[in-house]
Design a protein around this motif. Structure first.
Motif, PDB file in Angstrom:
ATOM      1  N   LEU A 173       6.900   8.874 -11.503  1.00 15.20           N
ATOM      2  CA  LEU A 173       5.893   9.870 -11.837  1.00 15.20           C
ATOM      3  C   LEU A 173       5.684   9.924 -13.341  1.00 15.20           C
ATOM      4  O   LEU A 173       6.654   9.958 -14.110  1.00 15.20           O
ATOM      5  N   GLY A 174       4.421   9.901 -13.740  1.00 18.48           N
ATOM      6  CA  GLY A 174       4.089  10.142 -15.136  1.00 18.48           C
ATOM      7  C   GLY A 174       3.906   8.908 -15.992  1.00 18.48           C
ATOM      8  O   GLY A 174       4.530   7.870 -15.774  1.00 18.48           O
ATOM      9  N   TRP A 175       3.007   9.056 -17.007  1.00 18.19           N
ATOM     10  CA  TRP A 175       2.787   7.989 -17.986  1.00 18.19           C
ATOM     11  C   TRP A 175       4.020   7.740 -18.843  1.00 18.19           C
ATOM     12  O   TRP A 175       4.240   6.619 -19.318  1.00 18.19           O
ATOM     13  N   SER A 176       4.823   8.769 -19.075  1.00 20.71           N
ATOM     14  CA  SER A 176       5.957   8.624 -19.988  1.00 20.71           C
ATOM     15  C   SER A 176       7.252   8.276 -19.267  1.00 20.71           C
ATOM     16  O   SER A 176       8.315   8.262 -19.895  1.00 20.71           O
ATOM     17  N   ASN A 177       7.199   7.979 -17.986  1.00 20.18           N
ATOM     18  CA  ASN A 177       8.406   7.599 -17.252  1.00 20.18           C
ATOM     19  C   ASN A 177       8.983   6.324 -17.862  1.00 20.18           C
ATOM     20  O   ASN A 177       8.279   5.330 -18.028  1.00 20.18           O
ATOM     21  N   THR A 229       0.846  -1.195   0.000  1.00 18.87           N
ATOM     22  CA  THR A 229       0.000   0.000   0.000  1.00 18.87           C
ATOM     23  C   THR A 229       0.879   1.241   0.000  1.00 18.87           C
ATOM     24  O   THR A 229       2.096   1.173   0.211  1.00 18.87           O
ATOM     25  N   LEU A 230       0.246   2.390  -0.194  1.00 20.76           N
ATOM     26  CA  LEU A 230       0.995   3.638  -0.286  1.00 20.76           C
ATOM     27  C   LEU A 230       1.752   3.957   0.994  1.00 20.76           C
ATOM     28  O   LEU A 230       2.763   4.662   0.967  1.00 20.76           O
ATOM     29  N   SER A 231       1.277   3.449   2.140  1.00 27.24           N
ATOM     30  CA  SER A 231       1.954   3.751   3.399  1.00 27.24           C
ATOM     31  C   SER A 231       3.370   3.205   3.433  1.00 27.24           C
ATOM     32  O   SER A 231       4.214   3.723   4.168  1.00 27.24           O
ATOM     33  N   ALA A 232       3.655   2.158   2.647  1.00 34.20           N
ATOM     34  CA  ALA A 232       5.013   1.632   2.601  1.00 34.20           C
ATOM     35  C   ALA A 232       5.983   2.670   2.066  1.00 34.20           C
ATOM     36  O   ALA A 232       7.179   2.654   2.399  1.00 34.20           O
ATOM     37  N   LEU A 233       5.497   3.595   1.233  1.00 34.86           N
ATOM     38  CA  LEU A 233       6.331   4.672   0.709  1.00 34.86           C
ATOM     39  C   LEU A 233       6.253   5.915   1.585  1.00 34.86           C
ATOM     40  O   LEU A 233       7.278   6.536   1.903  1.00 34.86           O
ATOM     41  N   PHE A 234       5.035   6.299   1.992  1.00 35.46           N
ATOM     42  CA  PHE A 234       4.893   7.499   2.795  1.00 35.46           C
ATOM     43  C   PHE A 234       5.497   7.334   4.186  1.00 35.46           C
ATOM     44  O   PHE A 234       5.790   8.321   4.854  1.00 35.46           O
ATOM     45  N   GLY A 235       5.685   6.105   4.629  1.00 34.09           N
ATOM     46  CA  GLY A 235       6.300   5.878   5.929  1.00 34.09           C
ATOM     47  C   GLY A 235       7.806   5.777   5.887  1.00 34.09           C
ATOM     48  O   GLY A 235       8.442   5.657   6.936  1.00 34.09           O
ATOM     49  N   ALA A 236       8.401   5.827   4.705  1.00 32.99           N
ATOM     50  CA  ALA A 236       9.852   5.677   4.575  1.00 32.99           C
ATOM     51  C   ALA A 236      10.563   7.013   4.762  1.00 32.99           C
ATOM     52  O   ALA A 236      10.088   8.052   4.308  1.00 32.99           O
ATOM     53  N   ASP A 237      11.706   6.984   5.431  1.00 36.01           N
ATOM     54  CA  ASP A 237      12.490   8.195   5.649  1.00 36.01           C
ATOM     55  C   ASP A 237      13.440   8.502   4.499  1.00 36.01           C
ATOM     56  O   ASP A 237      14.021   9.585   4.441  1.00 36.01           O
ATOM     57  N   ARG A 238      13.599   7.549   3.595  1.00 30.41           N
ATOM     58  CA  ARG A 238      14.493   7.786   2.468  1.00 30.41           C
ATOM     59  C   ARG A 238      13.936   7.070   1.247  1.00 30.41           C
ATOM     60  O   ARG A 238      13.141   6.131   1.356  1.00 30.41           O
ATOM     61  N   GLY A 239      14.350   7.522   0.068  1.00 25.30           N
ATOM     62  CA  GLY A 239      13.889   6.913  -1.161  1.00 25.30           C
ATOM     63  C   GLY A 239      14.225   7.793  -2.347  1.00 25.30           C
ATOM     64  O   GLY A 239      14.962   8.783  -2.237  1.00 25.30           O
ATOM     65  N   LEU A 240      13.654   7.433  -3.486  1.00 22.53           N
ATOM     66  CA  LEU A 240      13.952   8.114  -4.746  1.00 22.53           C
ATOM     67  C   LEU A 240      12.644   8.462  -5.441  1.00 22.53           C
ATOM     68  O   LEU A 240      11.749   7.625  -5.546  1.00 22.53           O
ATOM     69  N   ILE A 241      12.548   9.711  -5.903  1.00 24.37           N
ATOM     70  CA  ILE A 241      11.411  10.149  -6.705  1.00 24.37           C
ATOM     71  C   ILE A 241      11.921  10.409  -8.114  1.00 24.37           C
ATOM     72  O   ILE A 241      12.801  11.249  -8.315  1.00 24.37           O
ATOM     73  N   VAL A 242      11.367   9.685  -9.079  1.00 25.78           N
ATOM     74  CA  VAL A 242      11.884   9.716 -10.452  1.00 25.78           C
ATOM     75  C   VAL A 242      10.910  10.477 -11.343  1.00 25.78           C
ATOM     76  O   VAL A 242       9.759  10.059 -11.540  1.00 25.78           O
ATOM     77  N   LEU A 243      11.382  11.610 -11.895  1.00 27.16           N
ATOM     78  CA  LEU A 243      10.570  12.455 -12.769  1.00 27.16           C
ATOM     79  C   LEU A 243      10.668  11.990 -14.216  1.00 27.16           C
ATOM     80  O   LEU A 243      11.705  11.465 -14.639  1.00 27.16           O
ATOM     81  N   PRO A 244       9.618  12.209 -15.010  1.00 30.01           N
ATOM     82  CA  PRO A 244       9.660  11.833 -16.433  1.00 30.01           C
ATOM     83  C   PRO A 244      10.245  12.972 -17.271  1.00 30.01           C
ATOM     84  O   PRO A 244       9.592  13.992 -17.513  1.00 30.01           O
ATOM     85  N   ALA A 245      11.461  12.804 -17.740  1.00 27.17           N
ATOM     86  CA  ALA A 245      12.107  13.869 -18.509  1.00 27.17           C
ATOM     87  C   ALA A 245      11.385  14.142 -19.822  1.00 27.17           C
ATOM     88  O   ALA A 245      11.425  15.265 -20.339  1.00 27.17           O
ATOM     89  N   GLY A 246      10.714  13.138 -20.395  1.00 30.74           N
ATOM     90  CA  GLY A 246      10.074  13.301 -21.692  1.00 30.74           C
ATOM     91  C   GLY A 246       8.639  13.768 -21.646  1.00 30.74           C
ATOM     92  O   GLY A 246       7.979  13.840 -22.695  1.00 30.74           O
ATOM     93  N   ALA A 247       8.125  14.099 -20.456  1.00 30.71           N
ATOM     94  CA  ALA A 247       6.729  14.547 -20.352  1.00 30.71           C
ATOM     95  C   ALA A 247       6.595  15.979 -20.860  1.00 30.71           C
ATOM     96  O   ALA A 247       7.569  16.735 -20.906  1.00 30.71           O
ATOM     97  N   PRO A 248       5.390  16.393 -21.265  1.00 34.83           N
ATOM     98  CA  PRO A 248       5.178  17.797 -21.641  1.00 34.83           C
ATOM     99  C   PRO A 248       5.615  18.730 -20.514  1.00 34.83           C
ATOM    100  O   PRO A 248       5.592  18.373 -19.334  1.00 34.83           O
ATOM    101  N   GLN A 249       5.983  19.948 -20.884  1.00 35.54           N
ATOM    102  CA  GLN A 249       6.583  20.872 -19.927  1.00 35.54           C
ATOM    103  C   GLN A 249       5.680  21.157 -18.734  1.00 35.54           C
ATOM    104  O   GLN A 249       6.134  21.198 -17.589  1.00 35.54           O
ATOM    105  N   ASP A 250       4.376  21.349 -18.990  1.00 35.62           N
ATOM    106  CA  ASP A 250       3.489  21.676 -17.873  1.00 35.62           C
ATOM    107  C   ASP A 250       3.344  20.500 -16.915  1.00 35.62           C
ATOM    108  O   ASP A 250       3.282  20.677 -15.690  1.00 35.62           O
ATOM    109  N   LEU A 251       3.320  19.266 -17.449  1.00 36.21           N
ATOM    110  CA  LEU A 251       3.263  18.100 -16.579  1.00 36.21           C
ATOM    111  C   LEU A 251       4.570  17.920 -15.806  1.00 36.21           C
ATOM    112  O   LEU A 251       4.562  17.625 -14.608  1.00 36.21           O
ATOM    113  N   THR A 252       5.693  18.117 -16.478  1.00 32.14           N
ATOM    114  CA  THR A 252       6.985  17.986 -15.806  1.00 32.14           C
ATOM    115  C   THR A 252       7.090  18.964 -14.647  1.00 32.14           C
ATOM    116  O   THR A 252       7.551  18.616 -13.550  1.00 32.14           O
ATOM    117  N   ALA A 253       6.658  20.195 -14.870  1.00 35.70           N
ATOM    118  CA  ALA A 253       6.701  21.196 -13.799  1.00 35.70           C
ATOM    119  C   ALA A 253       5.803  20.793 -12.639  1.00 35.70           C
ATOM    120  O   ALA A 253       6.165  20.945 -11.465  1.00 35.70           O
TER     121      ALA A 253
END
Length: 705
Positions: free
Chosen positions: A581-585, A521-545
């Protein structure tokens, strides 16, 4: 959340932690002139001090400059802390002493971070054009150290405004320059509250007390729902625990998002009030605090028992009445597993108030599970009788865990000292496992043998483990096995062939969940003190922002979470939680796709969930799965406008495995958990594995919620 936490994790209240079992009771006759536009008040308070002492210490806001107006007394400034000043009052004789003071109280709102993506606002107290919120921590009245108070309160306000406090009222007197509102409470109180705004007021008499609603904009249907719910809950808890201790209960709308439970009223935020499920969830919790916390006061020095007991008899009971009690308890255990780690554990007796997900999992979740274990050991009749005794013996007094223990002992005739010591003073939780399970035919049926073990390295906890056996033909047999050491053998004589044995399948024990018992469940991530958030470089500019803003908000205040773009990585790490994050990740392929859970087609922006229609188009989706023991979550917005709402809302959906939202708000359309599997606490004794159902346990109390 509740008022009894004194704005939660801030122990600067000078009187709260020092209250003893038999504190003095100070009488207040308070006249207040409020000027919301200037943020000021002018007060005249006639104090009736108990006999036997001439010197008293009180706290007041540092800008209020108190003076003795009547009576033979002197006051001396002796120190301060933050926005409060302390004074020594020396009173000669037994006559009342009147103080005059005035000034501005406008502390403003402050943010409190409660973990990844979660924050709330609070204030030490404010007087403003949006409204007035004052309590003892605001320093708006002279609060005597180590005392309770009775009061009469008269508030002068501008035309169109009204005031709310605890107790009986309002007594409304029109004036040429505005309006005068009166409140009073003769029972000893551990605080005095003053809330004011230009409210629309609604009321309804109930057989228990007057129901009241104060809204910032007129809304008769909304008020009607809360008035009806108030009547139901007051009747339910009066029957379950004892007579309601106040003349009214009021729902009061605040001007920022809160969930406070004061004596005889609750202060809820404007968005919270209008959520359709709140009247069935948080609202009964706040009403119940008038028995626990605002009826029987909390001895904070020995631990805050009130939140766990209130959660058990409100949040848990509402679910139990719907046949969902086991699901609620499993979620409580999962919250402990996901949020209480990396040195965040502490004993129940060290809980003072919620200051994040870890403290909530202990103070609310672990405490309610301890109470549930007591209930299962003693039986419902003795459990309810003990609650009634605890309430009757301690109403308007301060009580601690020892007082609660004594009530259970008196009604059950059992010595519970070791049980309470183990569960309130220790950290950690037991790990359970079944071993050596066999079934043999006998002359009368079958004998099922085996062992139940506590496998944690720490000393064993006292437990009574429920075993549930499904027999061929549909019969379900239950047994309870005392487990005081590391292991206990059992041998059960059964009338038919056993198909499956399960230990604690309804999650009646506080323990570590075994692998397979609980889905990702999502709590496994929201309860973690460390991790990685990966943004989609190829997404449209407004979505990337938008994704970048979401990542920044969720990682704010946490140095353990890093933000990268997918093009910066050759592969995802395998030893840390990950948000994609994102469909294009470009790592979305790592989510794979198991037809038993979900199938994903990023090229079509489509997601198929079990038993649900295909989701595609401009919807926003979230899901989490585990790669071995590594949680990987994914968030994709259908439109950039939905991302601010997702940023704010998703941390509050921690118990879910997947979510679907629509629109810019966004509005939740679908939510659920992946199905749980088998575990070391379940043993199949036949080759066939039919779908088996557990009988639903009867709720502690019945009635509409």
């Amino acid at each position: 959340m509740s008022r009894i936490l004194k704005f939660l994790a801030f122990p600067m209240l000078l009187a709260a932690s020092g209250v003893h079992a038999e504190p003095a009771v100070v009488g207040h006759e308070i006249n207040v002139l409020l000027d919301p536009q200037r943020g000021t008040l002018a007060v005249k308070d006639r104090l009736t001090l108990p006999r036997g002492a001439e010197t008293w210490t009180f706290s007041l806001h540092r800008d209020l400059d108190p003076q003795v107006a009547e009576g033979d007394a002197t006051i001396t400034r002796i120190g301060g802390q933050d926005h409060l000043e302390q004074f020594r009052l020396e009173a000669k004789g037994a006559e009342p002493v009147t103080l005059r003071y005035g000034g501005q109280i406008r502390q403003g709102l402050e943010d409190i971070r409660e973990g990844m993506g979660r924050a709330r606002q609070w204030s030490r107290g404010t007087i403003g054009e949006d409204g007035v919120v004052l309590d003892g921590n605001s320093g708006w009245y002279p609060r005597m150290t180590d005392s309770l108070q009775r009061f009469g309160l008269n508030v002068q306000l501008p035309t169109g405004w009204t005031a709310v406090s605890q107790g009986a009222g309002p007594a409304v007197t029109p004036r040429t320059d505005g309006v005068s509102i009166g409140w009073s409470e003769t029972q000893p109180q551990d605080d005095i509250y003053l809330i004011a705004a230009p409210f629309a007021r609604y009321s309804r008499l109930t057989p228990t007390a007057e129901a009241q609603v104060y809204l910032r904009e007129p809304d008769e249907p909304l008020a009607g729902r809360y008035l009806a719910a108030t009547a139901r809950y007051l009747e339910l808890y009066s029957r379950l625990i004892g007579p309601y201790p106040y003349a009214k209960f009021a729902l009061v709308e605040n001007f920022w998002e809160t969930g406070y439970g004061m004596p005889s009223f609750t202060l809820l935020g404007p968005r919270v009030i209008r959520l359709p499920f709140i009247v069935h969830t948080s609202f009964p919790h706040e009403i119940l605090h008038n028995w626990w916390g605002n009826g029987v006061y909390v001895d904070y020095e020995s631990g805050n028992w009130s939140e766990g007991l209130t959660a058990y008899l409100a949040d848990h009971l509402m679910k139990e009445q719907r046949g969902q009690g086991a699901d609620y308890r499993r979620d409580a255990l999962k919250s402990y597993a996901d949020y209480v780690r990396d040195g965040k554990d502490f004993p129940i007796r060290a809980f003072r108030g919620r200051h994040g997900s870890a403290s909530q999992a202990i103070g609310y979740g672990k405490t309610l599970m301890m109470l549930h274990m007591i209930r299962r050991d003693l039986g419902d009749d003795a459990f309810i009788a003990a609650l009634k005794r605890f309430y009757r013996d301690n109403l308007f007094r301060t009580a601690g865990f020892d007082d609660l223990r004594k009530a259970f002992e008196q009604e059950s005739g059992r010595d519970l000292a070791d049980f309470f010591a183990q569960w309130t003073r220790r950290t950690g939780a037991p790990d359970l496992a079944l071993s050596g399970v066999t079934a043999e035919r006998t002359d009368g049926g079958y004998r099922l043998s085996g062992s139940i073990e506590q496998t944690q390295d720490a000393d064993p906890f006292p437990l009574t483990v429920p075993l549930v056996v499904h027999l061929e033909g549909g019969e379900v047999v239950g047994h309870r096995i005392p487990l005081t050491g590391h292991d206990a053998d059992f041998a059960l004589d059964l009338p038919g062939r056993p198909l499956r044995l399960a230990a604690d399948p309804r999650f009646d024990l506080f323990r570590r969940l075994a692998p397979g018992e609980s889905p990702a469940t999502l709590s496994a991530l929201f309860g973690a003190d460390r991790g990685l958030i990966v943004l989609p470089a190829g997404a449209p500019q407004d979505l990337t922002a938008g994704y970048r803003e979401l990542a920044a908000a969720w990682s704010k205040g946490s140095t353990g979470w890093k933000i990268v773009e997918d093009r910066e990585l050759e592969a995802l790490p395998e030893d840390t939680p990950v948000w994609l994050l994102g469909w294009s990740n470009r790592f979305l392929k790592d989510l794979g796709g198991d037809p038993s859970t979900f199938t994903l087609d990023p090229s079509k922006r489509s997601l198929a969930l079990p038993g649900e229609p295909l989701t595609e188009g401009d919807v926003s989706v979230t899901l989490v799965f585990k790669r071995s023991d590594q949680p990987i979550g994914w968030v994709a917005a259908g439109d950039p406008a939905a991302l601010p709402g997702l940023t704010r809302k998703l941390p509050h959906y921690g118990k879910y495995s997947y979510l679907v939202f629509t629109g810019d708000a966004p509005t939740n359309r679908l939510k659920g958990q992946w199905p749980a599997g088998d575990s070391r606490l379940m043993v199949w004794l036949s080759e066939e594995r039919p779908q088996l159902e557990l009988p639903t346990a009867a709720p502690l109390a019945t009635g509409r919620d």
